[in-house]
Scaffold this motif. Sequence first.
Motif, PDB file in Angstrom:
ATOM      1  N   PRO A 188       0.819  -1.219   0.000  1.00 21.04           N
ATOM      2  CA  PRO A 188       0.000   0.000   0.000  1.00 21.04           C
ATOM      3  C   PRO A 188       0.850   1.265   0.000  1.00 21.04           C
ATOM      4  O   PRO A 188       1.912   1.320   0.633  1.00 21.04           O
ATOM      5  N   ALA A 189       0.372   2.284  -0.707  1.00 23.21           N
ATOM      6  CA  ALA A 189       1.127   3.542  -0.806  1.00 23.21           C
ATOM      7  C   ALA A 189       1.170   4.276   0.524  1.00 23.21           C
ATOM      8  O   ALA A 189       2.160   4.919   0.868  1.00 23.21           O
ATOM      9  N   GLY A 190       0.067   4.248   1.272  1.00 25.77           N
ATOM     10  CA  GLY A 190       0.077   4.823   2.614  1.00 25.77           C
ATOM     11  C   GLY A 190      -0.477   6.221   2.752  1.00 25.77           C
ATOM     12  O   GLY A 190      -0.386   6.829   3.828  1.00 25.77           O
ATOM     13  N   GLY A 191      -1.077   6.765   1.691  1.00 26.10           N
ATOM     14  CA  GLY A 191      -1.665   8.100   1.824  1.00 26.10           C
ATOM     15  C   GLY A 191      -0.617   9.190   1.944  1.00 26.10           C
ATOM     16  O   GLY A 191       0.564   8.987   1.658  1.00 26.10           O
ATOM     17  N   ASP A 192      -1.042  10.356   2.410  1.00 26.63           N
ATOM     18  CA  ASP A 192      -0.160  11.530   2.413  1.00 26.63           C
ATOM     19  C   ASP A 192       0.359  11.935   3.785  1.00 26.63           C
ATOM     20  O   ASP A 192       1.361  12.656   3.868  1.00 26.63           O
ATOM     21  N   ILE A 193      -0.296  11.504   4.853  1.00 25.13           N
ATOM     22  CA  ILE A 193       0.106  11.941   6.200  1.00 25.13           C
ATOM     23  C   ILE A 193       0.782  10.777   6.921  1.00 25.13           C
ATOM     24  O   ILE A 193       0.168   9.730   7.124  1.00 25.13           O
ATOM     25  N   PRO A 194       2.041  10.932   7.331  1.00 26.51           N
ATOM     26  CA  PRO A 194       2.772   9.830   7.958  1.00 26.51           C
ATOM     27  C   PRO A 194       2.455   9.660   9.442  1.00 26.51           C
ATOM     28  O   PRO A 194       3.338   9.691  10.302  1.00 26.51           O
ATOM     29  N   ASP A 195       1.176   9.460   9.717  1.00 23.15           N
ATOM     30  CA  ASP A 195       0.715   9.299  11.102  1.00 23.15           C
ATOM     31  C   ASP A 195      -0.488   8.365  11.071  1.00 23.15           C
ATOM     32  O   ASP A 195      -1.519   8.708  10.503  1.00 23.15           O
ATOM     33  N   VAL A 255      -5.570   6.487   8.233  1.00 19.14           N
ATOM     34  CA  VAL A 255      -5.776   5.044   8.290  1.00 19.14           C
ATOM     35  C   VAL A 255      -4.887   4.319   7.288  1.00 19.14           C
ATOM     36  O   VAL A 255      -4.344   3.244   7.575  1.00 19.14           O
ATOM     37  N   LYS A 256      -4.714   4.898   6.114  1.00 19.60           N
ATOM     38  CA  LYS A 256      -3.940   4.240   5.068  1.00 19.60           C
ATOM     39  C   LYS A 256      -2.478   4.043   5.470  1.00 19.60           C
ATOM     40  O   LYS A 256      -1.852   3.054   5.104  1.00 19.60           O
ATOM     41  N   PHE A 257      -1.954   5.002   6.229  1.00 22.39           N
ATOM     42  CA  PHE A 257      -0.567   4.855   6.671  1.00 22.39           C
ATOM     43  C   PHE A 257      -0.452   3.701   7.661  1.00 22.39           C
ATOM     44  O   PHE A 257       0.495   2.910   7.594  1.00 22.39           O
ATOM     45  N   LYS A 280      -0.462   0.481   5.771  1.00 19.45           N
ATOM     46  CA  LYS A 280       0.831   0.222   5.146  1.00 19.45           C
ATOM     47  C   LYS A 280       1.819  -0.366   6.155  1.00 19.45           C
ATOM     48  O   LYS A 280       2.496  -1.364   5.871  1.00 19.45           O
ATOM     49  N   LEU A 281       1.891   0.235   7.321  1.00 17.89           N
ATOM     50  CA  LEU A 281       2.805  -0.266   8.344  1.00 17.89           C
ATOM     51  C   LEU A 281       2.428  -1.685   8.761  1.00 17.89           C
ATOM     52  O   LEU A 281       3.307  -2.546   8.922  1.00 17.89           O
ATOM     53  N   ASP A 282       1.148  -1.951   8.911  1.00 20.20           N
ATOM     54  CA  ASP A 282       0.701  -3.294   9.276  1.00 20.20           C
ATOM     55  C   ASP A 282       1.043  -4.296   8.183  1.00 20.20           C
ATOM     56  O   ASP A 282       1.417  -5.441   8.469  1.00 20.20           O
ATOM     57  N   TYR A 283       0.910  -3.878   6.940  1.00 16.54           N
ATOM     58  CA  TYR A 283       1.194  -4.770   5.812  1.00 16.54           C
ATOM     59  C   TYR A 283       2.665  -5.186   5.821  1.00 16.54           C
ATOM     60  O   TYR A 283       2.997  -6.374   5.715  1.00 16.54           O
ATOM     61  N   VAL A 284       3.555  -4.210   5.946  1.00 15.95           N
ATOM     62  CA  VAL A 284       4.983  -4.519   5.928  1.00 15.95           C
ATOM     63  C   VAL A 284       5.375  -5.322   7.164  1.00 15.95           C
ATOM     64  O   VAL A 284       6.216  -6.229   7.087  1.00 15.95           O
ATOM     65  N   ALA A 285       4.753  -5.018   8.304  1.00  6.76           N
ATOM     66  CA  ALA A 285       5.031  -5.788   9.517  1.00  6.76           C
ATOM     67  C   ALA A 285       4.641  -7.248   9.343  1.00  6.76           C
ATOM     68  O   ALA A 285       5.351  -8.160   9.801  1.00  6.76           O
ATOM     69  N   GLN A 286       3.530  -7.488   8.664  1.00  6.50           N
ATOM     70  CA  GLN A 286       3.116  -8.875   8.443  1.00  6.50           C
ATOM     71  C   GLN A 286       3.973  -9.560   7.375  1.00  6.50           C
ATOM     72  O   GLN A 286       4.184 -10.775   7.436  1.00  6.50           O
ATOM     73  N   ILE A 344       8.048  12.666   4.413  1.00  8.13           N
ATOM     74  CA  ILE A 344       7.168  12.350   3.294  1.00  8.13           C
ATOM     75  C   ILE A 344       6.966  10.837   3.230  1.00  8.13           C
ATOM     76  O   ILE A 344       7.931  10.067   3.280  1.00  8.13           O
ATOM     77  N   VAL A 345       5.702  10.435   3.124  1.00  9.26           N
ATOM     78  CA  VAL A 345       5.383   9.006   3.072  1.00  9.26           C
ATOM     79  C   VAL A 345       6.153   8.354   1.924  1.00  9.26           C
ATOM     80  O   VAL A 345       6.174   8.861   0.801  1.00  9.26           O
ATOM     81  N   SER A 346       6.804   7.267   2.254  1.00  9.47           N
ATOM     82  CA  SER A 346       7.655   6.436   1.403  1.00  9.47           C
ATOM     83  C   SER A 346       9.115   6.508   1.830  1.00  9.47           C
ATOM     84  O   SER A 346       9.912   5.639   1.469  1.00  9.47           O
ATOM     85  N   HIS A 347       9.471   7.525   2.625  1.00  7.52           N
ATOM     86  CA  HIS A 347      10.870   7.652   3.052  1.00  7.52           C
ATOM     87  C   HIS A 347      11.001   8.004   4.533  1.00  7.52           C
ATOM     88  O   HIS A 347      12.071   8.376   4.994  1.00  7.52           O
ATOM     89  N   THR A 348       9.913   7.891   5.273  1.00  6.91           N
ATOM     90  CA  THR A 348       9.980   8.218   6.703  1.00  6.91           C
ATOM     91  C   THR A 348      10.782   7.145   7.445  1.00  6.91           C
ATOM     92  O   THR A 348      10.817   5.985   7.030  1.00  6.91           O
ATOM     93  N   PRO A 349      11.422   7.521   8.543  1.00  5.18           N
ATOM     94  CA  PRO A 349      12.222   6.548   9.296  1.00  5.18           C
ATOM     95  C   PRO A 349      11.439   5.319   9.752  1.00  5.18           C
ATOM     96  O   PRO A 349      11.978   4.206   9.740  1.00  5.18           O
ATOM     97  N   VAL A 350      10.172   5.473  10.111  1.00  8.29           N
ATOM     98  CA  VAL A 350       9.404   4.317  10.572  1.00  8.29           C
ATOM     99  C   VAL A 350       9.186   3.321   9.434  1.00  8.29           C
ATOM    100  O   VAL A 350       9.235   2.098   9.627  1.00  8.29           O
ATOM    101  N   GLU A 351       8.997   3.820   8.218  1.00 11.44           N
ATOM    102  CA  GLU A 351       8.819   2.934   7.059  1.00 11.44           C
ATOM    103  C   GLU A 351      10.119   2.238   6.677  1.00 11.44           C
ATOM    104  O   GLU A 351      10.141   1.023   6.435  1.00 11.44           O
ATOM    105  N   THR A 352      11.189   2.999   6.579  1.00 13.28           N
ATOM    106  CA  THR A 352      12.456   2.401   6.151  1.00 13.28           C
ATOM    107  C   THR A 352      12.970   1.405   7.176  1.00 13.28           C
ATOM    108  O   THR A 352      13.539   0.370   6.813  1.00 13.28           O
TER     109      THR A 352
END
Length: 262
Positions: free
Chosen positions: A109-116, A121-123, A126-132, A169-177
């Motif tokens: 998932p792309a994760g929407g625009d707000i990294p929170d 909800v979309k963010f 995304k985090l749940d998807y990668v965690a799984q 910016i969603v796609s490069h935030t520290p929590v995602e990477t």
Amino acid sequence: MTFTLATWNINSVRLRAALVEKLLREEAPDVLCLQECKSPVEKMPSDVFAALGYGHVVARGQKGYNGVAIFSRLPLEEVGAHDFADLGHARHVAARLPNGVTIHNFYVPAGGDIPDREQNVKFGQKLDYVAQMRDWARAERPERAILVGDLNIAPREDDVWNHKQLLKIVSHTPVETALLAEAQEAGGWVDVTRQDIPEGPLFSWWSYRSPDWDAADKGRRLDHVWATRDIAAAGHGSRVLRAARGWEQPSDHAPVFARFDL
């Protein structure tokens, strides 16, 4: 067995069937993994691609959204699909080649625009998807496997046009990477693209919003080719077909290639 693999977020396989044809005719990968097909499986232009020699297909489709497909000149054995984060989305499919190598095709998932996740909800999805994805890899510990697709995360500083400006910016935030790094380590995955091209800026996505994407070159490397450690050394010849981003009515992603001698 030597084969070339390409992965491409096509952003509607029916709308851009002619671009897929162009890629297959000009580049002739043995296996093409597509994401964001935006089509039910039965409405994908599979017959068009079969006429070019790509008669083996494993796919998961969805009307108007998501969708992943593997088109191949080599026989494929379907080995299933996961619905990570229980979203009900067509975001993963896997197939096995005759040499026993399994290809996992992902569209994270792309994760929407707000990294929170509290505000967006979309963010959180995304985090749940990668965690799984991480938990699955830990539990199953893949072997002789290749993971490709639009992971919608640019992990390295040189995978984005400006590291400092994109940290929020969603796609490069520290929590995602960090989460993607955990998923990579959990599966023993090697980033084949960066194994081949270890240094320097490297992008596979450029926004439609840029009036001159090529000159501005404000890209991100969102599309990846990974392999498990037992076969990663067999991967080589990695490249991004940047020119495809400039084709008529293009996807905002460019295809990423790798070659394997297995």
